[in-house]
Write a protein that holds these residues in place. Structure first.
Motif, PDB file in Angstrom:
ATOM      1  N   LEU A  42      -1.504   7.310 -14.784  1.00 46.24           N
ATOM      2  CA  LEU A  42      -1.386   5.853 -14.701  1.00 46.24           C
ATOM      3  C   LEU A  42      -2.695   5.195 -15.104  1.00 46.24           C
ATOM      4  CD1 LEU A  42       0.537   5.471 -11.321  1.00 46.24           C
ATOM      5  CD2 LEU A  42       1.470   5.554 -13.643  1.00 46.24           C
ATOM      6  N   SER A  43      -2.594   4.091 -15.839  1.00 51.35           N
ATOM      7  CA  SER A  43      -3.779   3.326 -16.213  1.00 51.35           C
ATOM      8  C   SER A  43      -3.806   1.976 -15.493  1.00 51.35           C
ATOM      9  CB  SER A  43      -3.822   3.120 -17.728  1.00 51.35           C
ATOM     10  OG  SER A  43      -2.619   2.551 -18.190  1.00 51.35           O
ATOM     11  N   LYS A  44      -2.676   1.567 -14.927  1.00 46.91           N
ATOM     12  CA  LYS A  44      -2.625   0.308 -14.176  1.00 46.91           C
ATOM     13  C   LYS A  44      -1.485   0.399 -13.177  1.00 46.91           C
ATOM     14  CE  LYS A  44      -3.485  -3.796 -15.875  1.00 46.91           C
ATOM     15  NZ  LYS A  44      -3.470  -5.077 -16.565  1.00 46.91           N
ATOM     16  N   LEU A  45      -1.750  -0.063 -11.962  1.00 46.31           N
ATOM     17  CA  LEU A  45      -0.709  -0.147 -10.940  1.00 46.31           C
ATOM     18  C   LEU A  45      -1.030  -1.328 -10.040  1.00 46.31           C
ATOM     19  CD1 LEU A  45       1.795   0.816  -9.470  1.00 46.31           C
ATOM     20  CD2 LEU A  45       0.371   2.497  -8.268  1.00 46.31           C
ATOM     21  N   GLU A  46      -0.175  -2.322 -10.082  1.00 43.73           N
ATOM     22  CA  GLU A  46      -0.319  -3.506  -9.236  1.00 43.73           C
ATOM     23  C   GLU A  46       1.052  -3.835  -8.663  1.00 43.73           C
ATOM     24  OE1 GLU A  46      -2.221  -6.817 -11.206  1.00 43.73           O
ATOM     25  OE2 GLU A  46      -3.619  -5.479 -12.261  1.00 43.73           O
ATOM     26  N   VAL A  47       1.074  -4.229  -7.397  1.00 46.92           N
ATOM     27  CA  VAL A  47       2.321  -4.581  -6.735  1.00 46.92           C
ATOM     28  C   VAL A  47       2.197  -6.007  -6.207  1.00 46.92           C
ATOM     29  CG1 VAL A  47       3.887  -3.991  -4.843  1.00 46.92           C
ATOM     30  CG2 VAL A  47       2.771  -2.166  -6.132  1.00 46.92           C
ATOM     31  N   PHE A  48       3.174  -6.828  -6.524  1.00 46.63           N
ATOM     32  CA  PHE A  48       3.214  -8.220  -6.092  1.00 46.63           C
ATOM     33  C   PHE A  48       4.380  -8.358  -5.119  1.00 46.63           C
ATOM     34  CE2 PHE A  48       1.342  -7.942 -10.236  1.00 46.63           C
ATOM     35  CZ  PHE A  48       0.281  -8.833 -10.214  1.00 46.63           C
TER      36      PHE A  48
ATOM     37  N   GLY B  84      12.196 -12.860  11.607  1.00 45.25           N
ATOM     38  CA  GLY B  84      11.493 -11.895  10.762  1.00 45.25           C
ATOM     39  C   GLY B  84      11.779 -12.167   9.301  1.00 45.25           C
ATOM     40  N   PHE B  85      11.354 -11.252   8.468  1.00 44.92           N
ATOM     41  CA  PHE B  85      11.599 -11.418   7.036  1.00 44.92           C
ATOM     42  C   PHE B  85      13.091 -11.411   6.775  1.00 44.92           C
ATOM     43  CE2 PHE B  85       7.200  -9.808   6.646  1.00 44.92           C
ATOM     44  CZ  PHE B  85       6.699 -10.821   5.841  1.00 44.92           C
ATOM     45  N   GLN B  86      13.536 -12.390   6.009  1.00 45.52           N
ATOM     46  CA  GLN B  86      14.949 -12.481   5.649  1.00 45.52           C
ATOM     47  C   GLN B  86      15.184 -11.922   4.249  1.00 45.52           C
ATOM     48  OE1 GLN B  86      17.391 -13.641   8.008  1.00 45.52           O
ATOM     49  NE2 GLN B  86      15.539 -13.078   9.131  1.00 45.52           N
ATOM     50  N   GLU B  87      14.141 -11.863   3.458  1.00 42.91           N
ATOM     51  CA  GLU B  87      14.225 -11.251   2.129  1.00 42.91           C
ATOM     52  C   GLU B  87      12.817 -10.901   1.686  1.00 42.91           C
ATOM     53  OE1 GLU B  87      15.687 -12.107  -2.461  1.00 42.91           O
ATOM     54  OE2 GLU B  87      16.144 -13.606  -0.921  1.00 42.91           O
ATOM     55  N   ILE B  88      12.694  -9.743   1.050  1.00 47.41           N
ATOM     56  CA  ILE B  88      11.418  -9.318   0.476  1.00 47.41           C
ATOM     57  C   ILE B  88      11.669  -8.986  -0.987  1.00 47.41           C
ATOM     58  CG2 ILE B  88       9.622  -7.532   0.487  1.00 47.41           C
ATOM     59  CD1 ILE B  88      10.037  -7.337   3.523  1.00 47.41           C
ATOM     60  N   ARG B  89      10.788  -9.500  -1.841  1.00 44.40           N
ATOM     61  CA  ARG B  89      10.874  -9.245  -3.274  1.00 44.40           C
ATOM     62  C   ARG B  89       9.586  -8.554  -3.720  1.00 44.40           C
ATOM     63  NH1 ARG B  89      12.560 -13.885  -1.745  1.00 44.40           N
ATOM     64  NH2 ARG B  89      10.617 -14.967  -2.160  1.00 44.40           N
ATOM     65  N   VAL B  90       9.739  -7.490  -4.484  1.00 48.19           N
ATOM     66  CA  VAL B  90       8.589  -6.719  -4.953  1.00 48.19           C
ATOM     67  C   VAL B  90       8.678  -6.593  -6.473  1.00 48.19           C
ATOM     68  CG1 VAL B  90       7.370  -4.509  -4.815  1.00 48.19           C
ATOM     69  CG2 VAL B  90       8.589  -5.391  -2.799  1.00 48.19           C
TER      70      VAL B  90
ATOM     71  N   GLY C 285       0.815  -1.209   0.000  1.00 50.56           N
ATOM     72  CA  GLY C 285       0.000   0.000   0.000  1.00 50.56           C
ATOM     73  C   GLY C 285       0.844   1.253   0.000  1.00 50.56           C
ATOM     74  N   CYS C 286       1.907   1.269   0.809  1.00 48.55           N
ATOM     75  CA  CYS C 286       2.782   2.438   0.872  1.00 48.55           C
ATOM     76  C   CYS C 286       3.479   2.675  -0.466  1.00 48.55           C
ATOM     77  CB  CYS C 286       3.810   2.272   1.999  1.00 48.55           C
ATOM     78  SG  CYS C 286       4.781   3.754   2.329  1.00 48.55           S
ATOM     79  N   LEU C 287       3.945   1.604  -1.087  1.00 50.19           N
ATOM     80  CA  LEU C 287       4.592   1.765  -2.396  1.00 50.19           C
ATOM     81  C   LEU C 287       3.609   2.289  -3.434  1.00 50.19           C
ATOM     82  CD1 LEU C 287       6.799  -1.450  -2.388  1.00 50.19           C
ATOM     83  CD2 LEU C 287       7.607   0.925  -2.277  1.00 50.19           C
ATOM     84  N   CYS C 288       2.368   1.803  -3.426  1.00 49.04           N
ATOM     85  CA  CYS C 288       1.363   2.301  -4.369  1.00 49.04           C
ATOM     86  C   CYS C 288       1.060   3.780  -4.126  1.00 49.04           C
ATOM     87  CB  CYS C 288       0.086   1.471  -4.277  1.00 49.04           C
ATOM     88  SG  CYS C 288       0.219  -0.155  -5.052  1.00 49.04           S
ATOM     89  N   VAL C 289       0.964   4.170  -2.854  1.00 45.87           N
ATOM     90  CA  VAL C 289       0.750   5.593  -2.535  1.00 45.87           C
ATOM     91  C   VAL C 289       1.898   6.415  -3.102  1.00 45.87           C
ATOM     92  CG1 VAL C 289       0.756   7.261  -0.624  1.00 45.87           C
ATOM     93  CG2 VAL C 289      -0.721   5.246  -0.513  1.00 45.87           C
ATOM     94  N   GLY C 290       3.130   5.973  -2.847  1.00 44.72           N
ATOM     95  CA  GLY C 290       4.292   6.717  -3.327  1.00 44.72           C
ATOM     96  C   GLY C 290       4.374   6.783  -4.839  1.00 44.72           C
ATOM     97  N   ILE C 291       4.127   5.656  -5.496  1.00 41.51           N
ATOM     98  CA  ILE C 291       4.167   5.632  -6.966  1.00 41.51           C
ATOM     99  C   ILE C 291       3.106   6.566  -7.530  1.00 41.51           C
ATOM    100  CG2 ILE C 291       3.751   4.161  -8.991  1.00 41.51           C
ATOM    101  CD1 ILE C 291       5.041   1.846  -7.254  1.00 41.51           C
TER     102      ILE C 291
END
Length: 182
Positions: A104-110, A134-140, A87-93
């Protein structure tokens, strides 16, 4: 008589944010870079691992899956963390695209995050150090479309990532305290 039909290009854009308001907000940040807000959440346990967090007028329910002794009635805590990051990344983008006047016509974050629980939440599992938990790696991965080149869209994504409060909270150690209520 010419009966040829001229094809029409239909383009739709995501609902925009108020650019003037964004620019006013940005000006306030330039004038007072040390300004901070405070987020507040009140979390109550329903039973087992199910919790309800009260946030302003909203509620967020969290649970654990069956294999971790929950009831699987809601996302797990780590999934909620990833959701907050997405959500934070989408707000920033969206904000950066608006600032750069890109529609923007499309914004999706996986998002994917590798997390384990060999310490069993500290209930007698493996002995571990905090940095091992905790998380050892996060991929976006970001799927983004708009009226800009792929290079411009990538620049927007990278800029938003650099300035993301949630991404930076996850990347950087912060003071953290916990105590009993008085």
């Amino acid at each position: 008589m010419n009966t040829a039909i001229t094809p029409k290009t239909v383009s739709s854009h995501l609902r925009p944010i108020d650019r003037d308001g964004l620019m006013t907000f940005a000006e306030k940040g330039r004038n007072n870079p040390g300004n901070r807000g405070t987020n507040k959440v009140h979390t109550i346990t329903d039973g087992q691992y199910r919790t309800v967090s009260h946030i302003n007028k909203h509620e967020v329910v969290v649970d654990e899956p069956l294999h971790l002794f929950g009831e699987d009635t809601a996302p797990a805590p780590g999934e909620i963390v990833l959701s907050g990051l997405g959500g934070c990344l989408c707000v920033g983008i969206t904000a950066v695209a608006t600032w750069k006047q890109v529609k923007l016509s499309k914004l999706e974050v996986f998002l994917e995050g590798d997390i384990g629980n060999p310490a069993a939440w500290g209930a007698g599992g493996a002995e571990m150090l905090p940095e091992q938990m905790g998380f050892q790696e996060i991929r976006v991965k970001v799927l983004i479309e708009g009226d800009a080149s792929r290079e411009e869209l990538d620049e927007i994504v990278q800029h938003a990532n650099f300035f993301s409060p949630v991404a930076n909270t996850m990347r950087n150690p912060i003071p953290f305290s916990i105590s009993l209520m008085d």
